[in-house]
Design a protein around this motif. Structure first.
Motif, PDB file in Angstrom:
ATOM      1  N   GLU A   1      -5.679   9.645  14.964  1.00 40.78           N
ATOM      2  CA  GLU A   1      -5.093  10.559  15.947  1.00 40.78           C
ATOM      3  C   GLU A   1      -5.161  11.999  15.442  1.00 40.78           C
ATOM      4  O   GLU A   1      -5.479  12.916  16.199  1.00 40.78           O
ATOM      5  CB  GLU A   1      -3.642  10.179  16.239  1.00 40.78           C
ATOM      6  N   ARG A   2      -4.877  12.181  14.170  1.00 41.44           N
ATOM      7  CA  ARG A   2      -4.921  13.522  13.590  1.00 41.44           C
ATOM      8  C   ARG A   2      -6.343  14.066  13.576  1.00 41.44           C
ATOM      9  O   ARG A   2      -6.579  15.232  13.887  1.00 41.44           O
ATOM     10  CB  ARG A   2      -4.344  13.510  12.172  1.00 41.44           C
ATOM     11  N   GLU A   3      -7.283  13.202  13.219  1.00 39.37           N
ATOM     12  CA  GLU A   3      -8.675  13.639  13.137  1.00 39.37           C
ATOM     13  C   GLU A   3      -9.265  13.967  14.502  1.00 39.37           C
ATOM     14  O   GLU A   3     -10.233  14.719  14.591  1.00 39.37           O
ATOM     15  CB  GLU A   3      -9.520  12.583  12.423  1.00 39.37           C
ATOM     16  N   SER A   4      -8.673  13.429  15.560  1.00 35.01           N
ATOM     17  CA  SER A   4      -9.195  13.710  16.898  1.00 35.01           C
ATOM     18  C   SER A   4      -9.062  15.193  17.265  1.00 35.01           C
ATOM     19  O   SER A   4      -9.765  15.668  18.153  1.00 35.01           O
ATOM     20  CB  SER A   4      -8.478  12.849  17.943  1.00 35.01           C
ATOM     21  N   PHE A   5      -8.205  15.915  16.570  1.00 32.88           N
ATOM     22  CA  PHE A   5      -8.006  17.344  16.850  1.00 32.88           C
ATOM     23  C   PHE A   5      -8.701  18.223  15.811  1.00 32.88           C
ATOM     24  O   PHE A   5      -8.639  19.446  15.886  1.00 32.88           O
ATOM     25  CB  PHE A   5      -6.504  17.663  16.916  1.00 32.88           C
ATOM     26  N   ASN A   6      -9.385  17.609  14.850  1.00 30.61           N
ATOM     27  CA  ASN A   6     -10.018  18.359  13.765  1.00 30.61           C
ATOM     28  C   ASN A   6     -10.997  19.417  14.240  1.00 30.61           C
ATOM     29  O   ASN A   6     -11.158  20.443  13.581  1.00 30.61           O
ATOM     30  CB  ASN A   6     -10.732  17.428  12.786  1.00 30.61           C
ATOM     31  N   VAL A   7     -11.660  19.188  15.359  1.00 30.82           N
ATOM     32  CA  VAL A   7     -12.642  20.154  15.840  1.00 30.82           C
ATOM     33  C   VAL A   7     -12.000  21.535  16.025  1.00 30.82           C
ATOM     34  O   VAL A   7     -12.639  22.554  15.813  1.00 30.82           O
ATOM     35  CB  VAL A   7     -13.333  19.669  17.137  1.00 30.82           C
TER      36      VAL A   7
ATOM     37  N   GLN B   1     -11.061  27.671  10.102  1.00 33.08           N
ATOM     38  CA  GLN B   1     -10.274  28.487   9.173  1.00 33.08           C
ATOM     39  C   GLN B   1     -10.584  29.977   9.279  1.00 33.08           C
ATOM     40  O   GLN B   1      -9.755  30.805   8.925  1.00 33.08           O
ATOM     41  CB  GLN B   1     -10.527  28.016   7.731  1.00 33.08           C
ATOM     42  N   ASP B   2     -11.765  30.314   9.750  1.00 32.83           N
ATOM     43  CA  ASP B   2     -12.186  31.703   9.831  1.00 32.83           C
ATOM     44  C   ASP B   2     -11.483  32.392  11.005  1.00 32.83           C
ATOM     45  O   ASP B   2     -11.662  32.016  12.160  1.00 32.83           O
ATOM     46  CB  ASP B   2     -13.715  31.753  10.011  1.00 32.83           C
ATOM     47  N   ASP B   3     -10.680  33.406  10.701  1.00 32.93           N
ATOM     48  CA  ASP B   3      -9.942  34.108  11.754  1.00 32.93           C
ATOM     49  C   ASP B   3     -10.865  34.707  12.808  1.00 32.93           C
ATOM     50  O   ASP B   3     -10.465  34.884  13.964  1.00 32.93           O
ATOM     51  CB  ASP B   3      -9.065  35.213  11.156  1.00 32.93           C
ATOM     52  N   GLU B   4     -12.100  35.025  12.436  1.00 31.84           N
ATOM     53  CA  GLU B   4     -13.062  35.578  13.389  1.00 31.84           C
ATOM     54  C   GLU B   4     -13.402  34.564  14.494  1.00 31.84           C
ATOM     55  O   GLU B   4     -13.772  34.944  15.587  1.00 31.84           O
ATOM     56  CB  GLU B   4     -14.347  35.998  12.672  1.00 31.84           C
TER      57      GLU B   4
ATOM     58  N   ILE C   1      -9.018  28.875  21.687  1.00 33.77           N
ATOM     59  CA  ILE C   1      -8.592  27.980  20.599  1.00 33.77           C
ATOM     60  C   ILE C   1      -7.063  27.918  20.565  1.00 33.77           C
ATOM     61  O   ILE C   1      -6.479  26.847  20.393  1.00 33.77           O
ATOM     62  CB  ILE C   1      -9.145  28.456  19.237  1.00 33.77           C
ATOM     63  N   LEU C   2      -6.418  29.067  20.754  1.00 34.78           N
ATOM     64  CA  LEU C   2      -4.952  29.102  20.794  1.00 34.78           C
ATOM     65  C   LEU C   2      -4.431  28.227  21.929  1.00 34.78           C
ATOM     66  O   LEU C   2      -3.490  27.450  21.740  1.00 34.78           O
ATOM     67  CB  LEU C   2      -4.447  30.534  20.940  1.00 34.78           C
ATOM     68  N   VAL C   3      -5.046  28.317  23.086  1.00 34.04           N
ATOM     69  CA  VAL C   3      -4.637  27.505  24.242  1.00 34.04           C
ATOM     70  C   VAL C   3      -4.783  26.015  23.921  1.00 34.04           C
ATOM     71  O   VAL C   3      -3.895  25.215  24.240  1.00 34.04           O
ATOM     72  CB  VAL C   3      -5.435  27.888  25.508  1.00 34.04           C
ATOM     73  N   LYS C   4      -5.884  25.628  23.272  1.00 34.38           N
ATOM     74  CA  LYS C   4      -6.084  24.216  22.886  1.00 34.38           C
ATOM     75  C   LYS C   4      -4.950  23.759  21.981  1.00 34.38           C
ATOM     76  O   LYS C   4      -4.436  22.645  22.127  1.00 34.38           O
ATOM     77  CB  LYS C   4      -7.425  24.018  22.185  1.00 34.38           C
ATOM     78  N   HIS C   5      -4.552  24.598  21.025  1.00 28.22           N
ATOM     79  CA  HIS C   5      -3.441  24.258  20.127  1.00 28.22           C
ATOM     80  C   HIS C   5      -2.136  24.119  20.908  1.00 28.22           C
ATOM     81  O   HIS C   5      -1.374  23.172  20.693  1.00 28.22           O
ATOM     82  CB  HIS C   5      -3.296  25.322  19.030  1.00 28.22           C
TER      83      HIS C   5
ATOM     84  N   LEU D   1      -0.660  33.253  15.454  1.00 29.24           N
ATOM     85  CA  LEU D   1      -0.135  32.307  16.441  1.00 29.24           C
ATOM     86  C   LEU D   1      -0.761  30.925  16.278  1.00 29.24           C
ATOM     87  O   LEU D   1      -0.068  29.908  16.404  1.00 29.24           O
ATOM     88  CB  LEU D   1      -0.363  32.837  17.858  1.00 29.24           C
ATOM     89  N   VAL D   2      -2.056  30.866  15.987  1.00 33.00           N
ATOM     90  CA  VAL D   2      -2.719  29.570  15.771  1.00 33.00           C
ATOM     91  C   VAL D   2      -2.127  28.892  14.540  1.00 33.00           C
ATOM     92  O   VAL D   2      -1.849  27.691  14.560  1.00 33.00           O
ATOM     93  CB  VAL D   2      -4.254  29.736  15.638  1.00 33.00           C
ATOM     94  N   ARG D   3      -1.906  29.664  13.466  1.00 34.12           N
ATOM     95  CA  ARG D   3      -1.312  29.065  12.258  1.00 34.12           C
ATOM     96  C   ARG D   3       0.096  28.534  12.531  1.00 34.12           C
ATOM     97  O   ARG D   3       0.481  27.475  12.023  1.00 34.12           O
ATOM     98  CB  ARG D   3      -1.317  30.078  11.111  1.00 34.12           C
ATOM     99  N   GLU D   4       0.871  29.230  13.350  1.00 33.84           N
ATOM    100  CA  GLU D   4       2.208  28.736  13.730  1.00 33.84           C
ATOM    101  C   GLU D   4       2.095  27.433  14.518  1.00 33.84           C
ATOM    102  O   GLU D   4       2.883  26.498  14.291  1.00 33.84           O
ATOM    103  CB  GLU D   4       2.952  29.791  14.554  1.00 33.84           C
ATOM    104  N   GLN D   5       1.145  27.365  15.436  1.00 30.63           N
ATOM    105  CA  GLN D   5       0.937  26.146  16.218  1.00 30.63           C
ATOM    106  C   GLN D   5       0.514  24.993  15.302  1.00 30.63           C
ATOM    107  O   GLN D   5       0.952  23.860  15.481  1.00 30.63           O
ATOM    108  CB  GLN D   5      -0.121  26.370  17.299  1.00 30.63           C
ATOM    109  N   ARG D   6      -0.325  25.294  14.317  1.00 32.80           N
ATOM    110  CA  ARG D   6      -0.784  24.255  13.390  1.00 32.80           C
ATOM    111  C   ARG D   6       0.375  23.701  12.565  1.00 32.80           C
ATOM    112  O   ARG D   6       0.438  22.497  12.317  1.00 32.80           O
ATOM    113  CB  ARG D   6      -1.874  24.809  12.469  1.00 32.80           C
ATOM    114  N   GLN D   7       1.282  24.564  12.158  1.00 31.46           N
ATOM    115  CA  GLN D   7       2.451  24.090  11.424  1.00 31.46           C
ATOM    116  C   GLN D   7       3.278  23.162  12.310  1.00 31.46           C
ATOM    117  O   GLN D   7       3.732  22.103  11.869  1.00 31.46           O
ATOM    118  CB  GLN D   7       3.290  25.287  10.966  1.00 31.46           C
TER     119      GLN D   7
END
Length: 116
Positions: A57-63, A68-71, A77-81, A36-42
């Protein structure tokens, strides 16, 4: 469904089955959160392009975007996305009339260049 049909009463066996079901659902959740996070990132990348977002603007969400680690991908994190996607969609909605005028202008310029 298999869980609910297998329980009878509130004995120790039922508690074990309940704990096993919770463990199964937790594992499924962790697998799905990554997807789901990867779908949101796309979607975020598409919206960045559509809204002509700057590198800042893009870098402001880099945190959140660079995890990348699924763990480390959690429901939080999903909610933030999801919240960030909603914000970008709102921005695009507000920009759309201007973007439509720009596209129309570009089409007129292109048509004029073809006629010359």
């Amino acid at each position: 469904h298999a869980f609910t049909t297998s329980i009878r009463g509130l004995g120790l066996d039922t508690l074990r089955k309940g704990e096993a079901e919770i463990a199964r659902l937790d594992e499924l959740k962790s697998v799905m959160i990554g997807k789901l996070v990867r779908e949101q990132r796309q979607m975020i990348e598409e919206l960045w392009d559509k809204t002509n977002s700057t590198m800042a603007e893009r870098e402001s969400f880099n945190v959140y975007f660079n995890i990348q680690d699924d763990e480390q991908l959690t429901a939080g994190i999903l909610v933030k996305h999801e919240e960030y996607v909603a914000m970008l969609k709102s921005k695009l909605e507000k920009m759309q009339p201007i973007l439509d005028h720009i596209a129309k202008r570009e089409a007129i310029i292109e048509e004029r260049a073809e006629l010359e």
